[in-house]
Design a protein around this motif. Structure first.
Motif, PDB file in Angstrom:
ATOM      1  N   GLY A  54     -29.884 110.752   2.099  1.00 49.77           N
ATOM      2  CA  GLY A  54     -28.437 110.984   2.014  1.00 49.77           C
ATOM      3  C   GLY A  54     -27.612 109.735   1.822  1.00 49.77           C
ATOM      4  N   ARG A  55     -28.181 108.586   2.144  1.00 53.49           N
ATOM      5  CA  ARG A  55     -27.437 107.320   2.002  1.00 53.49           C
ATOM      6  C   ARG A  55     -28.058 106.409   0.958  1.00 53.49           C
ATOM      7  N   GLY A  56     -29.337 106.607   0.718  1.00 50.24           N
ATOM      8  CA  GLY A  56     -30.028 105.722  -0.228  1.00 50.24           C
ATOM      9  C   GLY A  56     -30.370 104.397   0.421  1.00 50.24           C
ATOM     10  N   CYS A  57     -30.265 103.336  -0.352  1.00 53.37           N
ATOM     11  CA  CYS A  57     -30.640 101.998   0.135  1.00 53.37           C
ATOM     12  C   CYS A  57     -29.554 101.440   1.041  1.00 53.37           C
ATOM     13  N   ILE A  58     -29.925 101.096   2.271  1.00 52.68           N
ATOM     14  CA  ILE A  58     -28.911 100.593   3.207  1.00 52.68           C
ATOM     15  C   ILE A  58     -28.685  99.090   3.065  1.00 52.68           C
ATOM     16  N   ILE A  59     -29.424  98.457   2.160  1.00 54.12           N
ATOM     17  CA  ILE A  59     -29.132  97.034   1.868  1.00 54.12           C
ATOM     18  C   ILE A  59     -28.855  96.890   0.366  1.00 54.12           C
ATOM     19  N   TYR A  60     -28.221  97.914  -0.212  1.00 56.81           N
ATOM     20  CA  TYR A  60     -28.092  97.975  -1.674  1.00 56.81           C
ATOM     21  C   TYR A  60     -27.556  96.673  -2.279  1.00 56.81           C
ATOM     22  N   ASP A  61     -26.515  96.110  -1.680  1.00 56.20           N
ATOM     23  CA  ASP A  61     -25.921  94.892  -2.252  1.00 56.20           C
ATOM     24  C   ASP A  61     -26.828  93.669  -2.100  1.00 56.20           C
ATOM     25  N   ALA A  62     -27.843  93.800  -1.254  1.00 60.56           N
ATOM     26  CA  ALA A  62     -28.755  92.674  -1.028  1.00 60.56           C
ATOM     27  C   ALA A  62     -30.194  93.086  -1.322  1.00 60.56           C
ATOM     28  N   ARG A  63     -30.351  94.099  -2.160  1.00 60.22           N
ATOM     29  CA  ARG A  63     -31.705  94.598  -2.436  1.00 60.22           C
ATOM     30  C   ARG A  63     -32.500  93.549  -3.212  1.00 60.22           C
ATOM     31  N   PRO A  64     -33.820  93.574  -3.041  1.00 58.50           N
ATOM     32  CA  PRO A  64     -34.669  92.553  -3.683  1.00 58.50           C
ATOM     33  C   PRO A  64     -34.606  92.581  -5.212  1.00 58.50           C
ATOM     34  N   GLU A  65     -34.999  91.476  -5.795  1.00 53.87           N
ATOM     35  CA  GLU A  65     -34.974  91.346  -7.264  1.00 53.87           C
ATOM     36  C   GLU A  65     -35.738  92.477  -7.949  1.00 53.87           C
ATOM     37  N   GLN A  66     -36.868  92.836  -7.377  1.00 56.06           N
ATOM     38  CA  GLN A  66     -37.677  93.910  -7.972  1.00 56.06           C
ATOM     39  C   GLN A  66     -36.849  95.191  -8.109  1.00 56.06           C
ATOM     40  N   CYS A  67     -36.006  95.469  -7.117  1.00 55.60           N
ATOM     41  CA  CYS A  67     -35.180  96.679  -7.141  1.00 55.60           C
ATOM     42  C   CYS A  67     -33.977  96.490  -8.068  1.00 55.60           C
ATOM     43  N   ARG A  68     -33.407  95.288  -8.077  1.00 55.97           N
ATOM     44  CA  ARG A  68     -32.216  95.015  -8.900  1.00 55.97           C
ATOM     45  C   ARG A  68     -32.530  95.028 -10.391  1.00 55.97           C
ATOM     46  N   THR A  69     -33.773  94.792 -10.730  1.00 54.09           N
ATOM     47  CA  THR A  69     -34.121  94.713 -12.157  1.00 54.09           C
ATOM     48  C   THR A  69     -34.770  95.995 -12.680  1.00 54.09           C
ATOM     49  N   PHE A  70     -35.087  96.920 -11.792  1.00 52.84           N
ATOM     50  CA  PHE A  70     -35.674  98.196 -12.230  1.00 52.84           C
ATOM     51  C   PHE A  70     -34.639  98.979 -13.035  1.00 52.84           C
ATOM     52  N   PRO A  71     -34.967  99.670 -14.111  1.00 51.05           N
ATOM     53  CA  PRO A  71     -36.312  99.864 -14.676  1.00 51.05           C
ATOM     54  C   PRO A  71     -36.681  98.853 -15.768  1.00 51.05           C
ATOM     55  N   PHE A  72     -35.886  97.775 -15.887  1.00 54.68           N
ATOM     56  CA  PHE A  72     -36.103  96.839 -17.001  1.00 54.68           C
ATOM     57  C   PHE A  72     -37.190  95.809 -16.677  1.00 54.68           C
ATOM     58  N   TRP A  73     -38.298  96.288 -16.170  1.00 50.86           N
ATOM     59  CA  TRP A  73     -39.441  95.420 -15.887  1.00 50.86           C
ATOM     60  C   TRP A  73     -40.232  95.201 -17.173  1.00 50.86           C
ATOM     61  N   LYS A  74     -40.841  94.028 -17.230  1.00 50.02           N
ATOM     62  CA  LYS A  74     -41.599  93.685 -18.453  1.00 50.02           C
ATOM     63  C   LYS A  74     -42.636  94.759 -18.793  1.00 50.02           C
ATOM     64  N   GLN A  75     -43.314  95.265 -17.760  1.00 50.94           N
ATOM     65  CA  GLN A  75     -44.351  96.263 -18.060  1.00 50.94           C
ATOM     66  C   GLN A  75     -43.755  97.577 -18.585  1.00 50.94           C
TER      67      GLN A  75
END
Ligand code: SF4
Ligand code: SF4
Length: 138
Positions: free
Chosen positions: A77-98
């Motif tokens: 219901g809230r999603g990510c509770i650290i959204y503004d500080a989420r890790p790079e892996q999350c901030r760049t999804f779905p534009f991952w090289k693979q």
């Protein structure tokens, strides 16, 4: 050399469905920068963040998960509770090289992510920056 399939840009707008935060076999790898930013966001020390929210997997520092596989920072219901500080892996999804390596790979991830193909337009240049970790998807 063949043009990347995303030469004319791609569309993506996160629908906040939370699916990518709830993949049982998913792992969120952390950089030192990710740890610093998240610890500051939570107003705790780096060491406390590491102890409470992370563990080691082989040589990597990764986020903990709940027993059902949900990310430790995901709340129904809230999603990510650290959204503004989420890790790079999350901030760049779905534009991952693979995911960008071929149209097929992009279409495959779009079956899991309902935000792909919708909403915001990302230019070729912007996609490259996100894939390099120099910018983020919104
Ligand atoms: S990135 Fe995709 S899978 Fe993840 S929450 Fe957004 S729409 Fe859902
Ligand atoms: S840190 Fe946030 S965005 Fe990343 S997987 Fe966990 S809940 Fe999802």
């Amino acid at each position: 050399m063949e043009e990347p399939f995303y030469r004319n840009g791609l569309r993506f707008s996160c629908q906040r469905c939370g699916r990518c935060c709830r993949i049982p076999e998913g792992v969120v790898y952390l950089t030192e920068n990710d740890v610093q930013i998240a610890a500051e966001h939570l107003k705790i020390s780096r060491d406390e963040f590491l102890r409470r929210y992370t563990h080691r997997e082989h040589k990597h520092r990764v986020l903990n998960e709940f027993s059902n596989g949900d990310c430790i920072f995901f709340r129904e219901g809230r999603g990510c509770i650290i959204y503004d500080a989420r890790p790079e892996q999350c901030r760049t999804f779905p534009f991952w090289k693979q995911n960008l390596r071929s149209k097929e790979a992009w279409e495959s991830v779009s079956e899991e992510c309902s935000g792909i193909g919708k909403g915001e337009f990302y230019s070729f240049e912007r996609i490259l920056k996100i894939a390099a970790g120099e910018s983020e998807a919104t």
